[in-house]
Write an enzyme that holds these catalytic residues in place. Structure first.
Site, PDB file in Angstrom:
ATOM      1  N   ASP A  59     -44.681 -54.377  -0.678  1.00 52.41           N
ATOM      2  CA  ASP A  59     -44.324 -54.152  -2.076  1.00 52.41           C
ATOM      3  C   ASP A  59     -44.193 -55.453  -2.864  1.00 52.41           C
ATOM      4  O   ASP A  59     -43.372 -55.571  -3.763  1.00 52.41           O
ATOM      5  CB  ASP A  59     -43.025 -53.317  -2.165  1.00 52.41           C
ATOM      6  CG  ASP A  59     -43.141 -52.089  -1.290  1.00 52.41           C
ATOM      7  OD1 ASP A  59     -44.161 -51.413  -1.399  1.00 52.41           O
ATOM      8  OD2 ASP A  59     -42.233 -51.838  -0.483  1.00 52.41           O
TER       9      ASP A  59
ATOM     10  N   HIS B  61     -50.215 -48.827  -2.800  1.00 47.79           N
ATOM     11  CA  HIS B  61     -50.530 -49.968  -3.665  1.00 47.79           C
ATOM     12  C   HIS B  61     -50.579 -49.485  -5.115  1.00 47.79           C
ATOM     13  O   HIS B  61     -51.330 -48.582  -5.446  1.00 47.79           O
ATOM     14  CB  HIS B  61     -51.863 -50.605  -3.264  1.00 47.79           C
ATOM     15  CG  HIS B  61     -51.775 -51.313  -1.937  1.00 47.79           C
ATOM     16  ND1 HIS B  61     -52.823 -51.944  -1.339  1.00 47.79           N
ATOM     17  CD2 HIS B  61     -50.717 -51.494  -1.122  1.00 47.79           C
ATOM     18  CE1 HIS B  61     -52.418 -52.479  -0.194  1.00 47.79           C
ATOM     19  NE2 HIS B  61     -51.147 -52.215  -0.038  1.00 47.79           N
TER      20      HIS B  61
HETATM   21  P1  IMP Z   1     -43.649 -46.662   9.128  1.00 44.85           P
HETATM   22  O1  IMP Z   1     -44.681 -47.719   8.963  1.00 44.85           O
HETATM   23  O2  IMP Z   1     -43.862 -45.485   8.181  1.00 44.85           O
HETATM   24  O3  IMP Z   1     -43.469 -46.246  10.547  1.00 44.85           O
HETATM   25  O4  IMP Z   1     -42.246 -47.288   8.679  1.00 44.85           O
HETATM   26  C1  IMP Z   1     -41.622 -48.353   9.394  1.00 44.85           C
HETATM   27  C2  IMP Z   1     -40.930 -49.311   8.445  1.00 44.85           C
HETATM   28  O5  IMP Z   1     -41.906 -50.010   7.693  1.00 44.85           O
HETATM   29  C3  IMP Z   1     -40.024 -48.622   7.408  1.00 44.85           C
HETATM   30  O6  IMP Z   1     -38.939 -49.479   7.136  1.00 44.85           O
HETATM   31  C4  IMP Z   1     -40.921 -48.509   6.187  1.00 44.85           C
HETATM   32  O7  IMP Z   1     -40.180 -48.424   4.997  1.00 44.85           O
HETATM   33  C5  IMP Z   1     -41.704 -49.811   6.296  1.00 44.85           C
HETATM   34  N1  IMP Z   1     -43.027 -49.755   5.655  1.00 44.85           N
HETATM   35  C6  IMP Z   1     -44.181 -49.261   6.176  1.00 44.85           C
HETATM   36  N2  IMP Z   1     -45.190 -49.428   5.328  1.00 44.85           N
HETATM   37  C7  IMP Z   1     -44.706 -50.059   4.262  1.00 44.85           C
HETATM   38  C8  IMP Z   1     -45.295 -50.547   3.045  1.00 44.85           C
HETATM   39  O8  IMP Z   1     -46.498 -50.432   2.796  1.00 44.85           O
HETATM   40  N3  IMP Z   1     -44.449 -51.159   2.174  1.00 44.85           N
HETATM   41  C9  IMP Z   1     -43.131 -51.321   2.419  1.00 44.85           C
HETATM   42  N4  IMP Z   1     -42.539 -50.895   3.542  1.00 44.85           N
HETATM   43  C10 IMP Z   1     -43.320 -50.277   4.460  1.00 44.85           C
HETATM   44 MG    MG Z   2     -46.136 -50.569  -1.529  1.00 42.89          MG
END
Ligand code: IMP
Ligand code: MG
Length: 336
Positions: A13, A43
């Site tokens: 982000d 995105h």
């Molecule tokens: P997962 O990737 O959905 O398994 O989430 C694991 C951790 O990564 C969590 O804390 C999510 O919020 C974070 N996370 C996964 N993808 C993103 C992203 O694109 N942006 C921000 N946080 C992410």
């Molecule tokens: Mg994002």
């Protein structure tokens, strides 16, 4: 410039979507290829008075001449893909690698109900972790097995390498960010695979010797969704007072916030092998720079902040984000 890898500097982000859409308009790439985990990333792109929150389609879609690809390392959720293909009107110029893994309903169910993933880790619930688990088990379905995807299938690695051989610019769009890396991040509060610049290359099938530039995108303050460390974390109230309140593009969750951290910036530059830094949302911390696209607007405190980042990381800040629009950018690349 021919092959540029764009990656997230902190916990995601940082505004990669916005920086990528600018580069796609400005640098005339033949291809923008999406890397990263999959639909857990959102995105955000503001272009021609519309806002897009894309989880599959590369942010380069804003340039109608760009071919859009999704690398073999990226998990594809066909429902999300088709929705975004229509939304961005890019059916004719999008390709999916034969070997992309497929997210099924069972993965989404597990990701959004499992006490460890949803409860402890704070996953996005998009199914990516469980799908990567099945990929490691070698039981995950691949894109080439899905009839609806047949018209889009391609060899992404071949297309990119051919285009580079012809002398074109290609941009690889990382998702997530280095501190969410399964190997280098704050385990276990991380995503389900590596997210470094090297992993981005591996996702799309390009070897390390072909990389010309690694642009790490850093936001002027830190945010994080989900669980895990966040040094200097501010209270919700203080975050609001500073105007730093943000919500997740995929989950809608309130993002935790903290001031910029130079030590983490150094670590991020090191792990990614950064050659450039794109610094986003500078207008949120320094409103006087809002919407500017002229380097003359960089004065006093803003200049000091940038100097300190460059001094600690030994990498130049080449792109500065001054607003949400794809063109709200001060581009210093020609000056550095
Ligand atoms: P997962 O990737 O959905 O398994 O989430 C694991 C951790 O990564 C969590 O804390 C999510 O919020 C974070 N996370 C996964 N993808 C993103 C992203 O694109 N942006 C921000 N946080 C992410
Ligand atoms: Mg994002």
């Amino acid at each position: 410039m021919p092959f540029t890898v764009v990656c997230g500097g902190f916990w995601g982000d940082e505004g990669k979507g916005k920086v990528l859409s600018y580069l796609a308009l400005k640098d005339d790439p033949s291809i923008v290829v999406r890397a990263g985990v999959g639909t857990n990333a959102g995105h955000t792109i503001e272009f021609e008075n519309r806002e897009y929150k894309l989880r599959m389609i590369p942010s380069g879609f804003v340039n109608p001449k760009v071919r859009m690809l999704i690398g073999a390392g990226v998990l594809v959720d066909p429902n999300v893909l088709f929705k975004e293909l229509k939304e961005t009107n890019t059916l004719e110029r999008t390709g999916v690698d034969y070997q992309c893994g497929i997210i099924e309903q069972k993965h989404i169910e597990m990701d959004s109900t499992n006490a460890h993933l949803k409860g402890k880790i704070g996953s996005t619930g998009s199914g990516t972790g469980p799908a990567n688990m099945d990929r490691a088990m070698r039981s995950l379905k691949l894109a080439k097995e899905i009839p609806e995807l047949q018209p889009y299938l391609t060899d992404v690695s071949f297309e990119i390498n051919e285009s580079l051989d012809q002398g074109n610019n290609v941009i690889a769009e990382g998702s997530q960010a280095i501190l969410l890396s399964l190997f280098h991040g704050s385990y276990p509060y991380v995503t389900s695979k590596d997210t470094s610049a090297a992993a981005i290359c591996s996702d799309v099938g390009v070897g390390p010797t072909r990389v010309d530039d690694v642009m790490v995108v850093m936001k002027a303050f830190l945010t994080r969704v989900g669980t895990g460390e966040l040094p200097g974390e501010l209270s919700e109230e203080e975050t609001k007072k500073r105007g730093w309140t943000e919500y997740g593009a995929v989950t809608g969750r309130l993002r935790r916030a903290a001031p910029f951290n130079y030590e983490l910036a150094k670590k991020s530059v090191r792990l990614n092998g950064a050659t450039q830094i794109a610094l986003t949302k500078l207008d949120i911390v320094f409103p006087e720079i809002a919407k500017s696209s002229n380097s003359d607007a960089i004065k006093a405190e803003v200049a000091e902040f940038i100097d300190q980042i460059e001094e600690t990381t030994k990498v130049k800040v080449t792109i500065i984000g001054t607003g949400p629009g794809a063109e709200d950018i001060i581009d210093l690349r020609e000056l550095t």
